[in-house]
Design a protein around this motif. Sequence first.
Motif, PDB file in Angstrom:
ATOM      1  N   GLU A 126       0.825  -1.206   0.000  1.00 49.41           N
ATOM      2  CA  GLU A 126       0.000   0.000   0.000  1.00 49.41           C
ATOM      3  C   GLU A 126       0.857   1.254   0.000  1.00 49.41           C
ATOM      4  OE1 GLU A 126      -2.772  -0.088   3.198  1.00 49.41           O
ATOM      5  OE2 GLU A 126      -3.810  -1.884   2.469  1.00 49.41           O
ATOM      6  N   ILE A 127       1.956   1.247   0.762  1.00 45.61           N
ATOM      7  CA  ILE A 127       2.837   2.414   0.800  1.00 45.61           C
ATOM      8  C   ILE A 127       3.529   2.615  -0.544  1.00 45.61           C
ATOM      9  CG2 ILE A 127       5.005   3.297   1.796  1.00 45.61           C
ATOM     10  CD1 ILE A 127       2.687   3.741   3.617  1.00 45.61           C
ATOM     11  N   PHE A 128       3.948   1.510  -1.193  1.00 44.95           N
ATOM     12  CA  PHE A 128       4.695   1.605  -2.447  1.00 44.95           C
ATOM     13  C   PHE A 128       3.802   1.765  -3.668  1.00 44.95           C
ATOM     14  CE2 PHE A 128       8.081  -1.196  -0.244  1.00 44.95           C
ATOM     15  CZ  PHE A 128       8.642  -0.073   0.355  1.00 44.95           C
ATOM     16  N   LYS A 129       2.500   1.592  -3.488  1.00 45.24           N
ATOM     17  CA  LYS A 129       1.581   1.701  -4.622  1.00 45.24           C
ATOM     18  C   LYS A 129       1.714   3.066  -5.303  1.00 45.24           C
ATOM     19  CE  LYS A 129      -3.347   1.342  -5.773  1.00 45.24           C
ATOM     20  NZ  LYS A 129      -4.721   1.190  -5.220  1.00 45.24           N
ATOM     21  N   ASP A 130       1.699   3.062  -6.639  1.00 47.87           N
ATOM     22  CA  ASP A 130       1.792   4.281  -7.453  1.00 47.87           C
ATOM     23  C   ASP A 130       3.151   4.966  -7.335  1.00 47.87           C
ATOM     24  OD1 ASP A 130      -0.897   3.948  -8.263  1.00 47.87           O
ATOM     25  OD2 ASP A 130      -1.602   4.994  -6.483  1.00 47.87           O
ATOM     26  N   THR A 131       4.183   4.220  -6.946  1.00 49.42           N
ATOM     27  CA  THR A 131       5.542   4.753  -6.911  1.00 49.42           C
ATOM     28  C   THR A 131       6.461   3.794  -7.670  1.00 49.42           C
ATOM     29  OG1 THR A 131       6.483   3.602  -4.977  1.00 49.42           O
ATOM     30  CG2 THR A 131       5.018   5.485  -4.547  1.00 49.42           C
ATOM     31  N   PRO A 132       7.669   4.236  -8.026  1.00 51.34           N
ATOM     32  CA  PRO A 132       8.620   3.345  -8.700  1.00 51.34           C
ATOM     33  C   PRO A 132       9.054   2.167  -7.836  1.00 51.34           C
ATOM     34  CG  PRO A 132       9.263   5.654  -8.964  1.00 51.34           C
ATOM     35  CD  PRO A 132       8.168   5.630  -7.947  1.00 51.34           C
ATOM     36  N   LEU A 133       8.760   2.205  -6.549  1.00 49.71           N
ATOM     37  CA  LEU A 133       9.231   1.175  -5.638  1.00 49.71           C
ATOM     38  C   LEU A 133       8.380  -0.092  -5.659  1.00 49.71           C
ATOM     39  CD1 LEU A 133      10.036   3.497  -2.612  1.00 49.71           C
ATOM     40  CD2 LEU A 133      11.706   2.296  -4.037  1.00 49.71           C
ATOM     41  N   LEU A 134       7.144  -0.024  -6.138  1.00 49.52           N
ATOM     42  CA  LEU A 134       6.277  -1.206  -6.082  1.00 49.52           C
ATOM     43  C   LEU A 134       6.801  -2.357  -6.945  1.00 49.52           C
ATOM     44  CD1 LEU A 134       3.786  -2.571  -4.985  1.00 49.52           C
ATOM     45  CD2 LEU A 134       2.458  -1.569  -6.860  1.00 49.52           C
ATOM     46  N   PRO A 135       7.179  -2.137  -8.215  1.00 52.28           N
ATOM     47  CA  PRO A 135       7.721  -3.257  -9.002  1.00 52.28           C
ATOM     48  C   PRO A 135       8.986  -3.843  -8.377  1.00 52.28           C
ATOM     49  CG  PRO A 135       7.126  -1.419 -10.427  1.00 52.28           C
ATOM     50  CD  PRO A 135       7.052  -0.912  -9.021  1.00 52.28           C
ATOM     51  N   TRP A 136       9.828  -2.986  -7.811  1.00 50.56           N
ATOM     52  CA  TRP A 136      11.033  -3.476  -7.121  1.00 50.56           C
ATOM     53  C   TRP A 136      10.649  -4.363  -5.942  1.00 50.56           C
ATOM     54  CZ3 TRP A 136      11.730  -1.854  -1.983  1.00 50.56           C
ATOM     55  CH2 TRP A 136      12.875  -2.359  -1.356  1.00 50.56           C
ATOM     56  N   TYR A 137       9.697  -3.921  -5.138  1.00 55.45           N
ATOM     57  CA  TYR A 137       9.295  -4.670  -3.950  1.00 55.45           C
ATOM     58  C   TYR A 137       8.688  -6.015  -4.327  1.00 55.45           C
ATOM     59  CZ  TYR A 137       6.702  -6.034   0.204  1.00 55.45           C
ATOM     60  OH  TYR A 137       6.198  -6.748   1.272  1.00 55.45           O
ATOM     61  N   GLN A 138       7.921  -6.046  -5.407  1.00 56.43           N
ATOM     62  CA  GLN A 138       7.258  -7.281  -5.819  1.00 56.43           C
ATOM     63  C   GLN A 138       8.242  -8.307  -6.367  1.00 56.43           C
ATOM     64  OE1 GLN A 138       4.385  -5.514  -8.498  1.00 56.43           O
ATOM     65  NE2 GLN A 138       2.764  -5.541  -6.932  1.00 56.43           N
ATOM     66  N   LYS A 139       9.428  -7.863  -6.786  1.00 57.69           N
ATOM     67  CA  LYS A 139      10.426  -8.781  -7.343  1.00 57.69           C
ATOM     68  C   LYS A 139      11.527  -9.166  -6.355  1.00 57.69           C
ATOM     69  CE  LYS A 139      11.408  -6.228 -10.926  1.00 57.69           C
ATOM     70  NZ  LYS A 139      12.023  -5.761 -12.188  1.00 57.69           N
ATOM     71  N   VAL A 140      11.779  -8.310  -5.357  1.00 60.87           N
ATOM     72  CA  VAL A 140      12.897  -8.561  -4.460  1.00 60.87           C
ATOM     73  C   VAL A 140      12.649  -9.816  -3.614  1.00 60.87           C
ATOM     74  CG1 VAL A 140      12.028  -7.163  -2.532  1.00 60.87           C
ATOM     75  CG2 VAL A 140      14.501  -7.438  -2.854  1.00 60.87           C
ATOM     76  N   ILE A 141      13.688 -10.610  -3.415  1.00 61.09           N
ATOM     77  CA  ILE A 141      13.598 -11.822  -2.605  1.00 61.09           C
ATOM     78  C   ILE A 141      14.095 -11.458  -1.210  1.00 61.09           C
ATOM     79  CG2 ILE A 141      14.292 -14.233  -2.385  1.00 61.09           C
ATOM     80  CD1 ILE A 141      14.855 -14.232  -5.400  1.00 61.09           C
ATOM     81  N   THR A 142      13.178 -11.180  -0.319  1.00 65.73           N
ATOM     82  CA  THR A 142      13.528 -10.548   0.952  1.00 65.73           C
ATOM     83  C   THR A 142      14.443 -11.406   1.818  1.00 65.73           C
ATOM     84  OG1 THR A 142      11.490 -11.382   1.972  1.00 65.73           O
ATOM     85  CG2 THR A 142      11.400  -9.205   0.960  1.00 65.73           C
ATOM     86  N   HIS A 143      14.248 -12.728   1.809  1.00 70.08           N
ATOM     87  CA  HIS A 143      15.051 -13.574   2.699  1.00 70.08           C
ATOM     88  C   HIS A 143      16.498 -13.695   2.235  1.00 70.08           C
ATOM     89  CE1 HIS A 143      13.805 -16.630  -0.325  1.00 70.08           C
ATOM     90  NE2 HIS A 143      14.960 -17.211  -0.025  1.00 70.08           N
ATOM     91  N   LYS A 144      16.786 -13.244   1.020  1.00 68.78           N
ATOM     92  CA  LYS A 144      18.161 -13.253   0.531  1.00 68.78           C
ATOM     93  C   LYS A 144      18.867 -11.912   0.727  1.00 68.78           C
ATOM     94  CE  LYS A 144      17.626 -16.886  -2.955  1.00 68.78           C
ATOM     95  NZ  LYS A 144      17.812 -17.265  -4.384  1.00 68.78           N
ATOM     96  N   GLU A 145      18.133 -10.936   1.226  1.00 71.80           N
ATOM     97  CA  GLU A 145      18.705  -9.617   1.450  1.00 71.80           C
ATOM     98  C   GLU A 145      19.465  -9.580   2.775  1.00 71.80           C
ATOM     99  OE1 GLU A 145      18.595  -6.819  -0.506  1.00 71.80           O
ATOM    100  OE2 GLU A 145      17.677  -8.025  -2.100  1.00 71.80           O
TER     101      GLU A 145
END
Length: 325
Positions: free
Chosen positions: A122-141
């Motif tokens: 919801e926070i990233f919606k309508d920003t350049p960050l949403l596609p990044w967030y949807q692709k990032v593999i969080t447990h590997k960060e």
Amino acid sequence: MKPWMQYPLLLFFIFTCSALYWMNMKSPWTLNSFFYQLLAVKGIIEPDIGIFFAETTEKLEPSSLVVCAIESAARTYSNRSVYFFMKGFTKDMTIHKSSFYKAIPLLSSIENVHIIPLNFEEIFKDTPLLPWYQKVITHKEHFWAHVSAEACKLAMVWKYGGIYMDTDIISMKPIPENNFLATESAQDCSSGVFGFQQSHQFLWDCMEDYVMNYDGAIWGRQSPHLITRMILKLCHISSFQGLEDSICNDISILYPQQFYPLQYHEWEKYLEAGEPSATFADSYAISLLNIFNKSSNVMTKRSHEAIPNFFIKRCPMTYEAMVKN
């Protein structure tokens, strides 16, 4: 007693016990749930006047420093709303596990403080960050808690407008600028406190750079290094000079004394006896993160030392409920 009369009494007994059980389990959160639903319908966050804090982990019991930061902001900006986003809450303001929490009821009792569930999508919606967030593999960060928090603060202020503060920032007096960044030194710009009007282009450019040059393996690359390199590029400068505020386009660049009056190696000065007002006379707020990292027993220092004075003066409710004893 006749058998047919026993069944209604049994049902009443079961209903009463169930009601008492759920009241006992949920009563601390019922009021919050009601306010969240009511304010969400009305559009809780008014543009450009919010003060924002965020807990981007699942942690549900904020420390006394976090609570003090929020209380001090609520007192300093008494005519503005303070929003504390917490990822540990679900959308209906329930929690993932049962326990006893002191901080949340305390913050909920402050009239202009609102606790809101944090949902990254919801926070990233309508920003350049949403596609990044949807692709990032969080447990590997390696530094997910850090990089997600840095992304969150950029999107939050771009989306709503207002002032973002890290939860170690103790407010002293209102910041008059609408669009501002805070410098920590001649070479570094802070991401711990900044403010912009809604949909400001600088934050959009920062989010685009965040995604384009993302490297979660490098500590600080996303921010504060990101904000530093973006403002230096925008202003065509190589460093922040002098001890006076400056303006680049419509962005005020505030010199270190405003938020970081003491350098990291001077942390012991926070513990010097006496009234700290002279040291921090020009400060809108101060960061206490470094001193708390250095001295684990700082909260037990007597009132002749600076840190307890900050709590007593800037967040007395926190001091009484979480620090004094």
